[in-house]
Design a protein around this motif. Structure first.
Motif, PDB file in Angstrom:
ATOM      1  N   TRP A  26       0.838  -1.194   0.000  1.00 24.26           N
ATOM      2  CA  TRP A  26       0.000   0.000   0.000  1.00 24.26           C
ATOM      3  C   TRP A  26       0.871   1.242   0.000  1.00 24.26           C
ATOM      4  CZ3 TRP A  26       0.272  -2.879   4.569  1.00 24.26           C
ATOM      5  CH2 TRP A  26       0.942  -2.270   5.610  1.00 24.26           C
ATOM      6  N   ILE A  27       0.286   2.358  -0.413  1.00 29.28           N
ATOM      7  CA  ILE A  27       0.934   3.664  -0.339  1.00 29.28           C
ATOM      8  C   ILE A  27      -0.069   4.637   0.257  1.00 29.28           C
ATOM      9  CG2 ILE A  27       2.544   3.307  -2.248  1.00 29.28           C
ATOM     10  CD1 ILE A  27       0.644   4.887  -4.049  1.00 29.28           C
ATOM     11  N   THR A  28       0.423   5.765   0.742  1.00 30.84           N
ATOM     12  CA  THR A  28      -0.449   6.794   1.292  1.00 30.84           C
ATOM     13  C   THR A  28      -0.455   7.982   0.344  1.00 30.84           C
ATOM     14  OG1 THR A  28       0.147   6.085   3.506  1.00 30.84           O
ATOM     15  CG2 THR A  28      -0.923   8.219   3.313  1.00 30.84           C
ATOM     16  N   VAL A  29      -1.651   8.394  -0.092  1.00 27.45           N
ATOM     17  CA  VAL A  29      -1.813   9.520  -1.001  1.00 27.45           C
ATOM     18  C   VAL A  29      -2.827  10.469  -0.370  1.00 27.45           C
ATOM     19  CG1 VAL A  29      -2.524  10.247  -3.311  1.00 27.45           C
ATOM     20  CG2 VAL A  29      -1.338   8.073  -3.011  1.00 27.45           C
ATOM     21  N   ASN A  30      -2.405  11.693  -0.112  1.00 29.64           N
ATOM     22  CA  ASN A  30      -3.271  12.697   0.518  1.00 29.64           C
ATOM     23  C   ASN A  30      -3.896  12.190   1.811  1.00 29.64           C
ATOM     24  OD1 ASN A  30      -2.772  14.531  -1.553  1.00 29.64           O
ATOM     25  ND2 ASN A  30      -4.502  13.810  -2.755  1.00 29.64           N
ATOM     26  N   GLY A  31      -3.109  11.440   2.599  1.00 29.09           N
ATOM     27  CA  GLY A  31      -3.583  10.946   3.886  1.00 29.09           C
ATOM     28  C   GLY A  31      -4.478   9.716   3.805  1.00 29.09           C
ATOM     29  N   LYS A  32      -4.685   9.183   2.620  1.00 31.61           N
ATOM     30  CA  LYS A  32      -5.522   7.996   2.464  1.00 31.61           C
ATOM     31  C   LYS A  32      -4.663   6.825   1.983  1.00 31.61           C
ATOM     32  CE  LYS A  32      -9.766  10.435   1.496  1.00 31.61           C
ATOM     33  NZ  LYS A  32     -10.910  10.576   0.618  1.00 31.61           N
ATOM     34  N   ARG A  33      -4.905   5.664   2.558  1.00 36.46           N
ATOM     35  CA  ARG A  33      -4.152   4.474   2.186  1.00 36.46           C
ATOM     36  C   ARG A  33      -4.752   3.870   0.917  1.00 36.46           C
ATOM     37  NH1 ARG A  33      -2.554  -0.077   6.524  1.00 36.46           N
ATOM     38  NH2 ARG A  33      -1.126   1.559   7.159  1.00 36.46           N
ATOM     39  N   ILE A  34      -3.885   3.647  -0.078  1.00 37.35           N
ATOM     40  CA  ILE A  34      -4.286   3.035  -1.342  1.00 37.35           C
ATOM     41  C   ILE A  34      -3.642   1.648  -1.392  1.00 37.35           C
ATOM     42  CG2 ILE A  34      -4.259   3.227  -3.853  1.00 37.35           C
ATOM     43  CD1 ILE A  34      -5.704   5.541  -2.528  1.00 37.35           C
ATOM     44  N   HIS A  35      -4.459   0.608  -1.471  1.00 36.45           N
ATOM     45  CA  HIS A  35      -3.942  -0.760  -1.534  1.00 36.45           C
ATOM     46  C   HIS A  35      -3.685  -1.144  -2.986  1.00 36.45           C
ATOM     47  CE1 HIS A  35      -4.554  -1.853   2.698  1.00 36.45           C
ATOM     48  NE2 HIS A  35      -5.517  -0.948   2.628  1.00 36.45           N
ATOM     49  N   ALA A  36      -2.584  -1.845  -3.188  1.00 38.21           N
ATOM     50  CA  ALA A  36      -2.202  -2.266  -4.540  1.00 38.21           C
ATOM     51  C   ALA A  36      -3.259  -3.175  -5.149  1.00 38.21           C
ATOM     52  CB  ALA A  36      -0.853  -2.976  -4.505  1.00 38.21           C
ATOM     53  N   SER A  37      -3.908  -3.969  -4.338  1.00 40.54           N
ATOM     54  CA  SER A  37      -4.927  -4.886  -4.857  1.00 40.54           C
ATOM     55  C   SER A  37      -6.109  -4.134  -5.462  1.00 40.54           C
ATOM     56  CB  SER A  37      -5.416  -5.817  -3.753  1.00 40.54           C
ATOM     57  OG  SER A  37      -5.985  -5.081  -2.689  1.00 40.54           O
ATOM     58  N   GLU A  38      -6.334  -2.892  -5.018  1.00 46.57           N
ATOM     59  CA  GLU A  38      -7.392  -2.076  -5.613  1.00 46.57           C
ATOM     60  C   GLU A  38      -7.043  -1.681  -7.041  1.00 46.57           C
ATOM     61  OE1 GLU A  38      -7.761   1.282  -3.041  1.00 46.57           O
ATOM     62  OE2 GLU A  38      -8.583   0.107  -1.391  1.00 46.57           O
ATOM     63  N   ARG A  39      -5.759  -1.690  -7.359  1.00 48.49           N
ATOM     64  CA  ARG A  39      -5.277  -1.321  -8.696  1.00 48.49           C
ATOM     65  C   ARG A  39      -4.950  -2.538  -9.550  1.00 48.49           C
ATOM     66  NH1 ARG A  39      -4.785   4.447  -8.992  1.00 48.49           N
ATOM     67  NH2 ARG A  39      -5.564   5.063  -6.956  1.00 48.49           N
ATOM     68  N   GLY A  40      -5.178  -3.732  -9.018  1.00 47.04           N
ATOM     69  CA  GLY A  40      -4.927  -4.942  -9.784  1.00 47.04           C
ATOM     70  C   GLY A  40      -3.479  -5.383  -9.814  1.00 47.04           C
ATOM     71  N   ILE A  41      -2.688  -4.930  -8.830  1.00 45.49           N
ATOM     72  CA  ILE A  41      -1.284  -5.330  -8.748  1.00 45.49           C
ATOM     73  C   ILE A  41      -1.001  -5.861  -7.351  1.00 45.49           C
ATOM     74  CG2 ILE A  41      -0.470  -3.751 -10.539  1.00 45.49           C
ATOM     75  CD1 ILE A  41       0.373  -1.803  -8.372  1.00 45.49           C
ATOM     76  N   LYS A  42       0.148  -6.497  -7.170  1.00 48.87           N
ATOM     77  CA  LYS A  42       0.490  -7.054  -5.865  1.00 48.87           C
ATOM     78  C   LYS A  42       1.129  -6.015  -4.943  1.00 48.87           C
ATOM     79  CE  LYS A  42       1.182 -11.810  -7.318  1.00 48.87           C
ATOM     80  NZ  LYS A  42       2.145 -12.916  -7.372  1.00 48.87           N
ATOM     81  N   ALA A  43       1.936  -5.111  -5.523  1.00 49.02           N
ATOM     82  CA  ALA A  43       2.640  -4.133  -4.703  1.00 49.02           C
ATOM     83  C   ALA A  43       3.068  -2.940  -5.560  1.00 49.02           C
ATOM     84  CB  ALA A  43       3.859  -4.761  -4.067  1.00 49.02           C
ATOM     85  N   PHE A  44       3.324  -1.817  -4.867  1.00 47.75           N
ATOM     86  CA  PHE A  44       3.812  -0.608  -5.533  1.00 47.75           C
ATOM     87  C   PHE A  44       5.326  -0.541  -5.401  1.00 47.75           C
ATOM     88  CE2 PHE A  44      -0.492   0.770  -4.226  1.00 47.75           C
ATOM     89  CZ  PHE A  44      -0.959   1.220  -5.441  1.00 47.75           C
ATOM     90  N   PRO A  45       6.059  -0.214  -6.470  1.00 50.26           N
ATOM     91  CA  PRO A  45       7.501  -0.047  -6.368  1.00 50.26           C
ATOM     92  C   PRO A  45       7.825   1.356  -5.829  1.00 50.26           C
ATOM     93  CG  PRO A  45       6.819   0.278  -8.633  1.00 50.26           C
ATOM     94  CD  PRO A  45       5.587  -0.106  -7.867  1.00 50.26           C
TER      95      PRO A  45
END
Length: 52
Positions: A26-45
């Motif tokens: 997951w990554i944090t964007v504007n204070g919100k956690r974005i999970h990689a699975s929501e984007r169809g990937i396993k992890a963010f580089p």
């Protein structure tokens, strides 16, 4: 009829000297956690500096 899914192409991530590549589920964007699975990937580089 549904649209065909786009094929995801692998892109080479350039890592500059003195840095390394880590993968996070997951990554944090504007204070919100974005999970990689929501984007169809396993992890963010993420490129981070290496401690000396």
């Amino acid at each position: 009829m549904s649209k065909p899914k786009k094929k995801r192409t692998k892109t080479k991530i350039k890592v500059p000297p003195g840095h390394r590549l880590i993968w996070r589920p997951w990554i944090t964007v504007n204070g919100k956690r974005i999970h990689a699975s929501e984007r169809g990937i396993k992890a963010f580089p993420i490129v981070v500096p290496v401690a000396a």
